[in-house]
Design an enzyme around this catalytic site. Structure first.
Site, mmCIF file in Angstrom:
data_model
loop_
_atom_site.group_PDB
_atom_site.id
_atom_site.type_symbol
_atom_site.label_atom_id
_atom_site.label_comp_id
_atom_site.label_asym_id
_atom_site.label_seq_id
_atom_site.Cartn_x
_atom_site.Cartn_y
_atom_site.Cartn_z
ATOM 1 N N SER A 74 0.854 -1.192 0.000
ATOM 2 C CA SER A 74 0.000 0.000 0.000
ATOM 3 C C SER A 74 0.887 1.240 0.000
ATOM 4 O O SER A 74 2.100 1.155 0.177
ATOM 5 C CB SER A 74 -0.903 0.015 1.224
ATOM 6 O OG SER A 74 -0.142 0.416 2.345
ATOM 7 N N LYS A 75 0.258 2.360 -0.179
ATOM 8 C CA LYS A 75 0.945 3.654 -0.236
ATOM 9 C C LYS A 75 1.831 3.890 0.991
ATOM 10 O O LYS A 75 2.808 4.624 0.927
ATOM 11 C CB LYS A 75 -0.088 4.781 -0.318
ATOM 12 C CG LYS A 75 -0.607 4.989 -1.714
ATOM 13 C CD LYS A 75 0.105 6.176 -2.352
ATOM 14 C CE LYS A 75 -0.177 6.292 -3.818
ATOM 15 N NZ LYS A 75 1.036 6.431 -4.604
ATOM 16 N N ARG A 76 1.452 3.262 2.104
ATOM 17 C CA ARG A 76 2.203 3.456 3.343
ATOM 18 C C ARG A 76 3.679 3.091 3.173
ATOM 19 O O ARG A 76 4.554 3.733 3.714
ATOM 20 C CB ARG A 76 1.627 2.572 4.447
ATOM 21 C CG ARG A 76 0.652 3.246 5.379
ATOM 22 C CD ARG A 76 0.109 2.241 6.372
ATOM 23 N NE ARG A 76 -0.463 1.068 5.691
ATOM 24 C CZ ARG A 76 0.059 -0.147 5.729
ATOM 25 N NH1 ARG A 76 1.145 -0.379 6.408
ATOM 26 N NH2 ARG A 76 -0.527 -1.144 5.084
#
Ligand code: GLU
Length: 495
Positions: A254-256
């Site tokens: 994910s973007k994290r």
């Protein structure tokens, strides 16, 4: 005779191409190419509110960048088109009418709040099976009348009770679902547009798809699509659900934890071959030791059996290793072409080479050998194309930024004097750089009675402002005689 291999990549144009989507596209492409099959691109644009032209263009551009060419689809055409689901509504309409007539589709008048309440109550009671729509047992004539009177409804698929649905998966083996656990899914929205599961199963049949290769997150949709195919006596394709991609935190990418769109990597100067190799390794392996392989090697070994069931780790260190590896092995002429846009973007104009070095008289062609020399000089020193402007800035500007270590080398006792003598000696040479550079500089060190390091360190510092960077011989060629002499002499006045 077995059916010909026909696979499809079916993106929804609702955003940029995700890393997971790119990997799915790559596996489909590889399977088609390795099996003399066809690779089809189908655009699943049934959600008119979320689709955009920009998304579609960026998905196509990303696929081209990776070198995933498609045989049928947008821009390529093909006999099984149209390849946009929004243009296939007529073909869905026949299926919808048939479903209503045969009763495997029914009109459901419950609002989404009512359905949610049913789901919640079912969960709270920890009941077996699935929640049931209150419209499931409505008399079809009554339901038709209510719809004709303008009452809003969706069409749901009537999932039969007490059946087992078997998914034969090339990666996961036999996966069994109980039909009682599958909800009566929405096949047609209240606006009349059929949903993904409905269109997908019909199109896979109409386009004679032999293998559906897609992300594991779609495994929950597979029993729904198989039930529909069975209701309509369509051919059920083979399946291969590829593993989820996990970020370095062990959770779904994910973007994290990093960039998730392929476009981010394009924009940041990753080499396409490295990205291709890296994506192929997200779940697939040739054997237990090979990391670096090109397209041909992938195709020679591609086999769905070699795709793992477990999550595929997005290993950033491996990606960076591959980037450096591919840049290192790119031919200088090719690398020069790839690097040029990054110099342009940074506003760095390659100078023309001295005609004696370039052997050419036109300004534009004489930049080519300079660029190739530059590419060759930095081949071993770049992790990404985009790193070049910073690393090579000293070749483009009149002002050299001197870092601390370089300054120390310039301040060392006798350094300035050595540089002036070196300039003197260079100026007297008929050829620039001297023909046998390493012999020449060795000889100078002997004449000046200093160790090589004592001479090379301040020279490097004066010319490039750092003690690292490309070979000195390359720096000389890239700077040209005048600027080299200027810098060697200027070092004594600079500090
Ligand atoms: N449109 C779906 C997606 O973008 C395709 C799923 C499939 O391959 O069936 O995820």
């Amino acid at each position: 005779m077995t059916d010909p291999v026909r696979v499809r990549f079916a993106p929804s144009p609702t955003g940029r191409l995700h890393i997971g989507g790119a990997r799915t596209a790559l596996f489909n492409w590889a399977f088609a190419r390795a099996n003399d099959g066809a690779f089809i691109l189908r655009v699943e644009d049934t959600d008119s509110e979320r689709n955009s032209e920009d998304s579609l263009h960026s998905i196509l551009a990303s696929m081209r960048w990776l070198g995933l060419d498609w045989d049928e689809g947008p821009e390529a055409g093909g006999a099984a088109g149209p390849y946009f689901q929004s243009e296939r509504r007529d073909s869905y309409q026949a299926g919808i009418e048939r479903g209503l007539a045969e009763g495997w589709l029914y009109r459901c008048f419950a609002t989404s709040d009512e359905i949610q309440a049913l789901r919640d109550a079912h969960r709270e009671q920890k009941a077996h099976g699935c929640w049931a729509s209150p419209s499931r047992d409505l008399d079809p004539a009554t339901a038709e009348r209510r719809a004709a009177d303008g009452e809003s409804c969706v069409l749901r698929f009537r999932v039969p009770l007490g059946e087992e649905i078997l998914v034969r998966d090339h990666i996961r083996g036999e996966v069994r679902f109980r039909s009682d656990e599958v909800e009566d899914w929405v096949a047609v929205r209240s606006n009349g547009m059929p949903t993904y599961n409905f269109c997908c199963a019909l199109d896979d049949d109409a386009m004679r798809i032999s293998h559906v290769i897609r992300g594991e997150e779609h495994l929950v949709n597979t029993p729904k699509q198989i039930l529909l195919a069975q209701a309509m006596s369509l051919r059920v394709p083979d399946f291969a659900h590829v593993p989820l991609i996990l970020g370095e935190d062990g959770k779904k990418l994910s973007k994290r934890t990093g960039d998730t769109a392929l476009g981010d990597y394009i924009d940041k100067g990753y080499p396409p071959e490295a990205m291709f190799n890296f994506l192929a390794l997200l779940g697939f392996s040739i054997d237990d030791k090979t990391t670096v392989f090109n397209r041909e090697e992938l195709l020679a070994h591609f086999d769905l059996k070699r795709i793992s069931k477990g999550g595929a780790l997005f290993d950033t260190a491996k990606l960076h290793f591959l980037c450096a590896e591919y840049i290192r092995h790119t031919e200088p002429a090719e690398l020069a072409q790839r690097l040029q846009p990054w110099l342009d973007q940074a506003g760095l104009q390659p100078p023309s080479m001295d005609s004696e070095q370039a052997g050419s008289d036109s300004a534009s062609t004489s930049r080519k050998p300079w660029l190739e020399t530059l590419a060759n000089a930095f081949r071993e020193r770049l992790g990404l194309y985009s790193e070049l402007p910073d690393k090579a800035a000293f070749l483009f500007s009149d002002h050299v930024e001197i870092d601390d270590k370089a300054q120390k080398a310039l301040d060392a006792e006798g350094a300035q004097d050595l540089l002036l003598r070196l300039a003197e000696a260079l100026e007297q040479e008929p050829l620039f750089p001297p023909a046998d550079w390493s012999a020449w500089i060795k000889n100078q060190a002997a004449i000046m009675e200093v160790g090589m390091g004592k001479l090379m360190k301040p020279m490097r510092a004066a010319l490039s402002g750092t003690l690292g960077g490309p070979e000195l011989a390359d720096i000389l060629v890239l700077l040209g005689r005048d600027r080299v002499l200027q810098r060697l002499r200027g070092a004594s006045v600079r500090s």
